[in-house]
Design a protein around this motif. Structure first.
Motif, mmCIF file in Angstrom:
data_model
loop_
_atom_site.group_PDB
_atom_site.id
_atom_site.type_symbol
_atom_site.label_atom_id
_atom_site.label_comp_id
_atom_site.label_asym_id
_atom_site.label_seq_id
_atom_site.Cartn_x
_atom_site.Cartn_y
_atom_site.Cartn_z
ATOM 1 N N ALA A 1 12.083 -7.238 10.989
ATOM 2 C CA ALA A 1 11.507 -8.401 10.311
ATOM 3 C C ALA A 1 12.336 -9.617 10.684
ATOM 4 O O ALA A 1 13.548 -9.517 10.900
ATOM 5 C CB ALA A 1 11.492 -8.192 8.806
ATOM 6 N N VAL B 1 11.797 -6.629 5.604
ATOM 7 C CA VAL B 1 11.284 -7.940 5.165
ATOM 8 C C VAL B 1 12.115 -8.464 3.995
ATOM 9 O O VAL B 1 12.497 -9.645 3.954
ATOM 10 C CB VAL B 1 9.796 -7.816 4.779
ATOM 11 N N TYR C 1 12.005 -0.603 12.273
ATOM 12 C CA TYR C 1 11.129 -1.774 12.131
ATOM 13 C C TYR C 1 11.996 -3.036 12.070
ATOM 14 O O TYR C 1 13.150 -2.987 11.635
ATOM 15 C CB TYR C 1 10.283 -1.657 10.868
ATOM 16 N N LYS D 1 7.189 -11.624 6.694
ATOM 17 C CA LYS D 1 6.050 -11.039 5.981
ATOM 18 C C LYS D 1 5.792 -9.642 6.518
ATOM 19 O O LYS D 1 5.965 -9.382 7.707
ATOM 20 C CB LYS D 1 4.799 -11.909 6.161
ATOM 21 N N GLN D 2 5.348 -8.780 5.603
ATOM 22 C CA GLN D 2 5.052 -7.412 6.034
ATOM 23 C C GLN D 2 3.655 -7.345 6.619
ATOM 24 O O GLN D 2 2.688 -7.844 6.025
ATOM 25 C CB GLN D 2 5.171 -6.440 4.864
ATOM 26 N N SER D 3 3.556 -6.712 7.765
ATOM 27 C CA SER D 3 2.259 -6.551 8.418
ATOM 28 C C SER D 3 1.471 -5.433 7.739
ATOM 29 O O SER D 3 2.037 -4.501 7.171
ATOM 30 C CB SER D 3 2.469 -6.227 9.905
ATOM 31 N N ASP D 4 0.140 -5.542 7.789
ATOM 32 C CA ASP D 4 -0.702 -4.483 7.225
ATOM 33 C C ASP D 4 -0.538 -3.179 7.994
ATOM 34 O O ASP D 4 -0.674 -2.097 7.423
ATOM 35 C CB ASP D 4 -2.169 -4.926 7.262
ATOM 36 N N SER D 5 -0.301 -3.292 9.266
ATOM 37 C CA SER D 5 -0.084 -2.093 10.094
ATOM 38 C C SER D 5 1.184 -2.313 10.918
ATOM 39 O O SER D 5 1.107 -2.646 12.111
ATOM 40 C CB SER D 5 -1.284 -1.846 11.010
ATOM 41 N N PRO D 6 2.339 -2.170 10.277
ATOM 42 C CA PRO D 6 3.597 -2.440 10.999
ATOM 43 C C PRO D 6 3.816 -1.472 12.150
ATOM 44 O O PRO D 6 3.556 -0.272 12.041
ATOM 45 C CB PRO D 6 4.656 -2.258 9.901
ATOM 46 N N ARG D 7 4.260 -2.016 13.262
ATOM 47 C CA ARG D 7 4.584 -1.199 14.436
ATOM 48 C C ARG D 7 6.093 -1.148 14.594
ATOM 49 O O ARG D 7 6.765 -2.187 14.524
ATOM 50 C CB ARG D 7 3.970 -1.799 15.705
ATOM 51 N N PRO E 1 9.786 -0.765 6.862
ATOM 52 C CA PRO E 1 9.346 -2.129 7.196
ATOM 53 C C PRO E 1 9.435 -3.090 6.018
ATOM 54 O O PRO E 1 9.787 -4.258 6.184
ATOM 55 C CB PRO E 1 7.898 -1.926 7.653
#
Length: 248
Positions: free
Chosen positions: A46, A131, A44, A161-167, A127
Motif C-alpha cells: 500500500a 493500507v 501486498y 486505499k484497499q482495492s476490491d481485488s488486491p493483487r 492488504p
C-alpha cells in the motif's frame, strides 16, 4: 578428438525429443505454480503520498527560498518517517505485534529529484493491514513534524486505499510461470542431448556420414513384409522342384 555440436544438430535433437521436452515444461510449470500458490507467502503493498509544502506565515517571505527549504528537508524527513519516534506511536495505535525495527523493514520511503512529493510504501501479508499502516504512518508523521521541526509543512496528498481485488506484489505468478517454463525447457533439452549422446546406434544414412565419416553409396529401400513372405514361398517351391528333378 574434440567434437562440436552445430545448431542444426541441436534443432534436430529438439525436434526429435519434442514430446519429452514438452512434458518437462508442463511438469516444471506445475511445480512453479504449486510453490507460488501453496508455499510462498503473498506480500501486498500500500502506498500513500505526502506533500512537503511550507505554509507561508509572512507576506514578505520569498517563495523560492521556501521551496528550497522544503526540498532540503525531504532527505531529513525520509529518515524521520522510519524512525522509532514515528513508528512507535503507529504500533501503539494499530496494536501491532511487532517492534519499530521490524516495522521499519516493511516501509520504504522515496521521492523524485526536485519533487516535494514523498511516497511511503508499506509491505504486509494482509492488504488491509498494509493500507492501515501506510495511512497511520502518514498521519503520525504529519502530527509529529511540527513538534520535531517547528514547522508545519506536511499535507497528506493521497491516502492509501484497499482495492476490491488486491493483487500481491510478491510473488509474481506470471513471472514465476515463465521462469518455470524456461527451466523446464532447459532441463528437457539437456536430457534430450544427454540421451542423444548415449544413443550410439546408426539409424540413417546421415548417421553413417556423421559418426563413421563414410560416404553413402546407395540406399536400400524398405521391402514390404508381404513381398518378403511371397518371395520366401516362391524360393521354397523352387527348391522343392530342383530337389524333385535331381531325384529323377
Amino acid at each position: 578428438m574434440e567434437e562440436t555440436i552445430t545448431l542444426r544438430e541441436i534443432f534436430r535433437v529438439i525436434r526429435k525429443r519434442m514430446v519429452l521436452i514438452i512434458i518437462f515444461i508442463i511438469i516444471s510449470i506445475g511445480i512453479s505454480l504449486g510453490i507460488t500458490v501453496y508455499v510462498l507467502t503473498p506480500i501486498y503493498q500500500a502506498q500513500t503520498q505526502i506533500l512537503v509544502n511550507q505554509k507561508s506565515n509572512s507576506v514578505e517571505a520569498n517563495p523560492w527560498q521556501s521551496i528550497e527549504s522544503d526540498l532540503r528537508l525531504i532527505n531529513t524527513y525520509n529518515e524521520i518517517i522510519t524512525s522509532p519516534v514515528i513508528l512507535t506511536p503507529v504500533i501503539e495505535k494499530l496494536e501491532l505485534d511487532t517492534t519499530p525495527e521490524q516495522l521499519m523493514k516493511q516501509i520504504s520511503v522515496s521521492s523524485k529529484s526536485e519533487s516535494k512529493v514523498v511516497n511511503i510504501s508499506v509491505d504486509a501479508t494482509d492488504p488491509l493491514r498494509a493500507v492501515e499502516i501506510a495511512n497511520t504512518v502518514a498521519e503520525v508523521f504529519k502530527e509529529q513534524i511540527p513538534k520535531l521541526m517547528s514547522v508545519d509543512n506536511i499535507t497528506i496528498l493521497s491516502a492509501a486505499k484497499q482495492s476490491d481485488s488486491p493483487r500481491p506484489l510478491k510473488p509474481n505468478k506470471e513471472l514465476n510461470l515463465v521462469v518455470g517454463a524456461v527451466i523446464g525447457f532447459m532441463l528437457g533439452v539437456g536430457l534430450a542431448m544427454y540421451l542423444e549422446f548415449l544413443d550410439t546406434t546408426i539409424k540413417s544414412e546421415d548417421d553413417i556420414e556423421t559418426f563413421l565419416h563414410l560416404p553413402v553409396m546407395g540406399v536400400v529401400g524398405l521391402i514390404p513384409e508381404e513381398k518378403v513372405k511371397k518371395k520366401s514361398l516362391f524360393s521354397q517351391k523352387d527348391r522343392r522342384k530342383k530337389n524333385v528333378l535331381a531325384e529323377k
